[in-house]
Motif scaffolding. Structure first.
Motif, mmCIF file in Angstrom:
data_model
loop_
_atom_site.group_PDB
_atom_site.id
_atom_site.type_symbol
_atom_site.label_atom_id
_atom_site.label_comp_id
_atom_site.label_asym_id
_atom_site.label_seq_id
_atom_site.Cartn_x
_atom_site.Cartn_y
_atom_site.Cartn_z
ATOM 1 N N LYS A 171 -10.971 38.403 -23.668
ATOM 2 C CA LYS A 171 -9.627 38.992 -23.670
ATOM 3 C C LYS A 171 -9.537 40.094 -24.723
ATOM 4 O O LYS A 171 -8.851 41.099 -24.543
ATOM 5 N N TRP A 199 -3.746 35.616 -18.563
ATOM 6 C CA TRP A 199 -5.095 36.083 -18.275
ATOM 7 C C TRP A 199 -6.091 34.922 -18.158
ATOM 8 O O TRP A 199 -7.090 34.852 -18.862
ATOM 9 N N ASP A 230 0.517 34.419 -15.715
ATOM 10 C CA ASP A 230 -0.858 34.921 -15.694
ATOM 11 C C ASP A 230 -0.928 36.444 -15.612
ATOM 12 O O ASP A 230 -1.982 37.023 -15.828
#
Length: 422
Positions: A46, A173, A349
């Motif tokens: 990420k 994510w 998400d």
């Protein structure tokens, strides 16, 4: 005979994002044997994604304004930020051989604007410090005797470290590893966790098919957006956003996402007020709207006198009924304060980050869980949120550092107590 020295304590750091890696660095340099366990095939995924558009690492504004960005968590995070805030973080990055600069907005970036060189240099230094990495190791919780359980490609294993740092990320994510799968595990263990909610997110606006077809994907700039939070606090920001197929997204929207989300949770919808012409006074706008236009259409008149066209004109027609659009006073007022009704945040998400997580009152000043000595938490899995602009990463770094320091101090106290009893 000289007694054999005790082996260094083994500490498990679960999560290979900035918070976990920072905790690992602090512990390794303090003499611990550290293993970082990561569910994904590699660490920092990420972090790397956040750097694709330009690695905004922190912000250069004065500290009083900086700490206000953390909302209700600012009092708890302020001491940690004072210990390792923007200046200390920049110095730490320079120690990795990565230069930084301050952009025109006050945001701080690595000179190369990328996350990959920074992460590469950091991992190299961590390995030199003796940190071990175990990827594709998904944490499953604890066994009956308190050991950590991991699902691995070779099957389930158990590890019993002297201390553990959890840095499992938030709930946005999921494909990069931040899936919030840890929430039920901690909840079952009796640890209070605030529900994970989208932060720095877009919102649905229930566009008409005509507006969606003609304007989805178009930027709206410059504008000033304003709203009032559930606590009555007035929020106002200037910038730009993008019309999406479902609603609105982009930097200006993300900056106001917390109060907008909270209003929707309370009332079922939220109204965002848009000043479509921030460079024009309300008096000037009204005068231009009322100026005789002859045979020109109202749309042509507004474009000629005020520069209103395209998506801004589309927003006026979308948000105003025909009667208000034809009323000169109502139209002028809407140009300076167009009410845009938002009905829902985008799914978790899709969000850049998440709010909620382990409640801060569950942790002591060293970020150790009060009811589980030896277990520390750090990063986005804690119950705080902040806007984009470097604030998210700074808090992840400083909480990771604090958890690592706390774990090291706790281990030393245990060793001291054990030596005293023997």
């Amino acid at each position: 005979m000289t007694p054999m020295p005790s082996p260094p304590p083994h500490v498990a750091v679960i999560g290979g994002g900035p918070a976990g890696l920072m905790a690992a660095e602090v512990l390794a340099r303090d003499g611990a044997q550290v293993t970082v366990y990561e569910a994904m095939p590699s660490v920092g995924r990420k972090f790397l994604m956040a750097g694709k558009g330009g690695m905004n690492i922190t912000h250069s504004e004065d500290f009083a304004a900086f700490q206000e960005r953390y909302g209700s968590a600012r009092e708890r995070l302020a001491p940690l930020l004072q210990e390792f805030g923007p200046e200390a973080l920049r110095a730490w990055i320079h120690g990795l051989g990565i230069d930084t600069f301050v952009g025109t907005s006050g945001r701080v970036f690595p000179t190369e604007m990328k996350a990959a060189p920074l992460l590469r240099a950091w991992l190299h230094r961590l390995r030199q410090d003796g940190v071990a990495f175990q990827v594709r190791h998904r944490w499953l919780g604890w066994s009956a005797d308190g050991a950590l359980r991991f699902a691995t490609p070779a099957g389930e294993i158990e590890v019993k470290p002297a201390a553990t740092v959890l840095a499992l990320g938030g709930g946005s994510w999921a494909k990069l590893g931040s899936d919030g799968a840890w929430v039920p595990t901690l909840t079952r263990a009796g640890i209070a966790v605030a529900p994970l909610r989208p932060a720095n997110c877009g919102f649905d606006a229930a566009w008409s098919p005509h507006f969606r077809e003609h304007f989805a994907g178009q930027p709206v700039k410059p504008v000033v957006a304003a709203c009032s939070g559930p606590d009555g606090r007035a929020w106002r920001r200037q910038g730009e956003f993008v019309v999406s197929a479902d609603g609105v997204e982009g930097g200006l929207i993300y900056a106001l996402s917390a109060p907008l989300r909270d209003l929707i949770e309370r009332d079922g919808s939220a109204t965002l007020s848009l000043d479509l012409l921030p460079g024009h006074s309300a008096e000037r706008v009204l005068a231009e709207v009322r100026r005789p236009r002859g045979s020109r259409s109202l749309s042509s008149h507004l474009q000629s006198r005020l520069g209103l066209k395209g998506v801004k004109m589309g927003l006026l027609r979308e948000c105003l009924d025909k009667e208000r659009f034809q009323d000169e006073a109502a139209l002028a007022a809407a140009i300076k304060a167009l009410p845009l009704r938002l009905v829902a945040p985008r799914p978790l998400d899709e969000a850049i980050s998440s709010a909620g997580g382990v409640r801060l009152e569950e942790l002591d000043e060293q970020l150790m869980l009060r009811q589980r000595p030896g277990l520390f938490c750090a990063g986005e899995m804690l119950d705080w949120e902040a806007p984009t602009g470097g604030y998210l990463l700074t808090a992840c770094f400083c909480t990771g550092r604090k958890a690592g320091m706390g774990a090291g101090q706790w281990l030393k106290l245990r060793q001291r107590a054990a030596s005293t009893t023997t």
